[in-house]
Design a protein around this motif. Structure first.
Motif, mmCIF file in Angstrom:
data_model
loop_
_atom_site.group_PDB
_atom_site.id
_atom_site.type_symbol
_atom_site.label_atom_id
_atom_site.label_comp_id
_atom_site.label_asym_id
_atom_site.label_seq_id
_atom_site.Cartn_x
_atom_site.Cartn_y
_atom_site.Cartn_z
ATOM 1 N N ASN A 41 0.827 -1.205 -0.046
ATOM 2 C CA ASN A 41 0.065 0.051 -0.180
ATOM 3 C C ASN A 41 0.692 1.374 -0.022
ATOM 4 O OD1 ASN A 41 -1.782 1.967 1.853
ATOM 5 N ND2 ASN A 41 -3.024 0.755 0.383
ATOM 6 N N TRP A 44 -5.067 6.261 5.477
ATOM 7 C CA TRP A 44 -5.313 4.926 4.813
ATOM 8 C C TRP A 44 -4.424 3.892 5.264
ATOM 9 C CZ3 TRP A 44 -9.746 3.077 2.844
ATOM 10 C CH2 TRP A 44 -10.623 4.055 2.432
ATOM 11 N N ASN A 52 -5.343 0.500 6.503
ATOM 12 C CA ASN A 52 -4.527 -0.538 5.965
ATOM 13 C C ASN A 52 -4.038 -1.483 6.957
ATOM 14 O OD1 ASN A 52 -1.705 -1.243 3.619
ATOM 15 N ND2 ASN A 52 -3.597 -2.289 3.684
ATOM 16 N N THR A 74 -6.922 -3.598 8.431
ATOM 17 C CA THR A 74 -7.283 -4.565 7.516
ATOM 18 C C THR A 74 -6.188 -5.533 7.421
ATOM 19 O OG1 THR A 74 -6.263 -3.663 5.588
ATOM 20 C CG2 THR A 74 -8.628 -2.864 6.282
ATOM 21 N N VAL A 131 -7.372 0.014 -1.490
ATOM 22 C CA VAL A 131 -7.191 -0.428 -0.241
ATOM 23 C C VAL A 131 -8.161 -1.285 0.201
ATOM 24 C CG1 VAL A 131 -6.582 0.040 2.220
ATOM 25 C CG2 VAL A 131 -5.979 1.831 0.550
ATOM 26 N N ALA A 181 -8.045 -5.310 0.802
ATOM 27 C CA ALA A 181 -8.244 -6.058 2.269
ATOM 28 C C ALA A 181 -9.363 -6.993 2.116
ATOM 29 C CB ALA A 181 -9.144 -4.837 3.114
#
Lengths: 480, 480
Positions: free
Chosen positions: A360, B319, B323, B326, B457, B461
């Protein structure tokens, strides 16, 4: 086609409602068709449509702007699409084919026979025919070329001789040229004798007797200056000009930067050979950015949303296959450490975190670099600086988020060393992600490839394999 | 600013070389600066620059188009950027601030004191001041408003009252209005009395005594028609018009669709209140697509490539944190099956393949759907059809690529059942990826969110956690 020709004859709406009305009508049309498809009484409704509604539909279609019809054709599933297409008057086929996406165009052309294709193409200008040419069957193209006059044929051939991403392929020939030794009054009289001016004409091109461009005369200047003045006094002698071999993306950037509406195209000797217009540039900008998103994930080309499963597969398979190979490599990296995992199964549980966060973060970096490269903002010196910055971000992210997850791992498995290895692996993998996020697009560019091409697939491959290797390697060294 | 005013006074180049020359000069300038920064003899070179080169640099800068200067400022690291910025003449500050990206603008404004800020802003038009306003300190803005005349102040306030994504925020007030009961000859005389026409003027707006828009007169038509005709005879009464509350992205699509250069903006009563121009729309198109790419990976805003590490962290952390959560969930999914992995360590080795391919395939689907949604091509009926198609593609990909990797797993571990589980898991995870690839963006849109937001993302996930669960679950059921 000027916007003022978009009038729908059925519309009694005032100007300010025209747009809303058009949207509504369009929606209505689509829903009608969609509803028919769903209906329980398929046959009944079908017959109604074919008896009663066809006339109404025909009127609707005739009243729509080519761009609106193109939009409707793209948004309809194949059967309805062809039904509507068959209702479109033959003399409008050509301009609509130019408006639809490549994928939809293909589906429409496949439905037309040779005389229809020739009739449609004959309505078009030279550069438009060239644009269509690659989708036309060979025999249709030959017959078409045969029917054109010498000048048209030469222009089509010239336009076809350039690559799709060169100015020569998208320039048109709708120019108004004037001489510099005449008065503005004369120019005004000359223009009045023309039945109409080409669309987007915001400037006239000033040429000498050898058709060499010597300047441009913006219409705005023509209108406010004393008609007794000579063109030479008023014109600008250093307008932005382009060459047919110029890259269209760079040309579009120049249009953006200098707020151009049209610009002349000249050959190596300065002779005026065509012009570029803002509407073509807007299409280029839109396509460029669509392509960037697509290419990150290895979608080969723009997909008709209603493409067959088979076509979609073909469009997507190449990078999926590459992805399969990279995933296999990542899997073999884990395979190297099967012994360690056997001894400490928590490693298998934790390793996807290291890989995932790296992926990511790498994607964030690569997104920023691809954009900066597209805008030409990165020089060799600033590249080093950028790399340092990204590595700095990576170290901090690694220590912060790696620290968090390290503590979590420690608490979960009551193992301090495991937590430390986790934090270290996260930091190292984020450093790897940052480095590759900068280097991948810059390397692709160096080898003249699109820096966005498959970049997402590649960075993920590296952060997966790298993440597994770093984490399992460190764990094997310090924990096993 | 017309392109013909981009002339560089130092340039002796012919029109056809102007662009190339500009690029070279720009490059040269940047390299000069970059070289200085690198040099071993930093001090020596520095003094040289400050004694000798400043004058030369000053000339260069004065000769550059605002857009080119903006480009150079964006491409330079902070120190050089400010050095150049301080050389820019005060009366050009305003237009350059409008050209640079938001992030760079912030860095430039931070370097200016109150009198400089006011001097810069005073050079601008109302809608430009409004654009700049949110980045200005409160006291500067108040002082500035105080200095404007009543009409200007009202326009600035009006522009600021609209959201950034509404037409009201980007429309300008540079309109030429005429009455419909005069002859074209009168219009031509009237225009000649104006010193100049607003940029991009491709049509005049026809209004009645209540300033209600009754039509538009394209300049092209003004030029080719008999001057004795009345405006009413020649004008188009149903041009595309927009409202200040309209969405700019949809307005930009209308500009693309109908090839507009300018369009009038009217209020609810049909009164003309402003106009939209193609250059603003081109910026909208560019920003929209940049935002789409960025938001997939949760980059909050456009990043200055030379932003500090700290700023970059802030831009990206949200994020990454999501992330992390997740990834942790995915890790706990694996944790459920630690017993199975202990018994068959090959599961740990093979599971990332299932997750990885699912993620890539889901990203391909989501890319296509986001694009179709942006173009408004998906209706409720076609959504079902699209889902069916994507599921079809997923099944085929699962059987083909899952089959390949199943065979590989079988050969590697001499275990047929493992291969079969692998193929089944791949197919099921690809089905999950396809379903979520369609549903995620459509759901985001339903809740009025940007369908691209963090979509990458999220899909990753889901395909990670889902892939691990499916694969390890099947393996536990059939192999352990």
């Amino acid at each position: 086609m000027s916007e003022v020709e978009t009038r729908n004859p059925h519309s009694q709406l005032q100007g300010q409602l025209a747009r809303v009305g058009e949207l509504l009508r369009r929606q209505h049309l689509v829903e009608n068709l969609a509803h028919r498809q769903q209906g329980d009484h398929h046959d009944l409704v079908e017959s109604l449509v074919h008896r009663q509604h066809v006339a109404e539909l025909q009127r609707e279609i005739d009243g729509l702007h080519p761009a609106d019809l193109a939009y409707i054709l793209e948004a309809l599933p194949p059967e309805e699409r062809l039904e509507i297409w068959n209702l479109v008057k033959a003399d409008r086929d050509g301009e609509i084919l130019l408006e639809v996406s490549d994928a939809v165009r293909e589906s429409l052309l496949a439905d037309m026979d040779k005389p229809e294709l020739i009739a449609a193409a004959e309505q078009l200008d030279a550069e438009e025919i060239a644009d269509l040419a690659e989708d036309l069957p060979e025999d249709v193209l030959q017959e078409l070329m045969h029917r054109l006059n010498a000048q048209q044929r030469e222009r089509v051939q010239s336009a076809m001789s350039w690559e799709d991403d060169q100015v020569g392929a998208i320039m048109d020939f709708d120019m108004v040229t004037i001489r510099e030794d005449v008065t503005l009054e004369t120019v005004l009289r000359y223009l009045r004798r023309l039945k109409e001016l080409p669309e987007h004409t915001d400037k006239l091109f000033v040429v000498n007797q050898d058709t060499v461009l010597t300047g441009v005369l913006p219409i705005r200047w023509l209108l406010v200056n004393d008609p007794a003045k000579d063109v030479a006094e008023v014109m600008a002698s250093d307008a932005n000009t382009f060459h047919p071999e110029d890259d269209v993306a760079e040309t579009a950037q120049a249009f953006e930067r200098y707020d151009l509406v049209t610009a002349p195209v000249v050959d190596a000797n300065g002779k005026l050979i065509g012009r570029v217009t803002i509407d073509a540039m807007v299409d280029v900008i839109r396509e460029e950015s669509d392509a960037e998103v697509r290419e990150r994930f290895g979608l080969r080309e723009d997909e008709d949303i209603f493409a067959s499963v088979w076509k979609s597969l073909r469009n997507r398979w190449a990078w999926l296959a590459i992805n399969l190979v990279t995933a296999f490599v990542a899997s073999r990296v884990i395979g190297l450490f099967e012994g360690s995992i056997q001894k400490l199964v928590a490693l298998a549980t934790l390793m996807p975190i290291v890989a995932g966060i790296g992926g990511n973060s790498g994607n964030q970096t690569i997104t920023m670099i691809v954009r900066a490269l597209a805008l030409d903002q990165i020089s060799p010196t600033s590249a080093k600086r950028l790399l340092r910055k990204e590595l700095g971000v990576a170290v901090l992210n690694g220590l912060i988020w790696g620290g968090v997850i390290g503590v979590v791992a420690w608490l979960l498995y009551r193992n301090v060393s495991l937590g430390l290895v986790m934090t270290a692996a996260m930091t190292l993998n984020l450093l790897l992600a940052a480095m590759m996020g900068v280097l991948i697009p810059m390397t692709l560019l160096k080898f003249d490839r699109d820096p966005a091409m498959g970049s997402s697939v590649m960075i993920t491959a590296i952060t997966d394999s790298g993440g597994f290797f770093i984490f399992l390697g460190l764990a094997t060294l310090f924990l096993i």
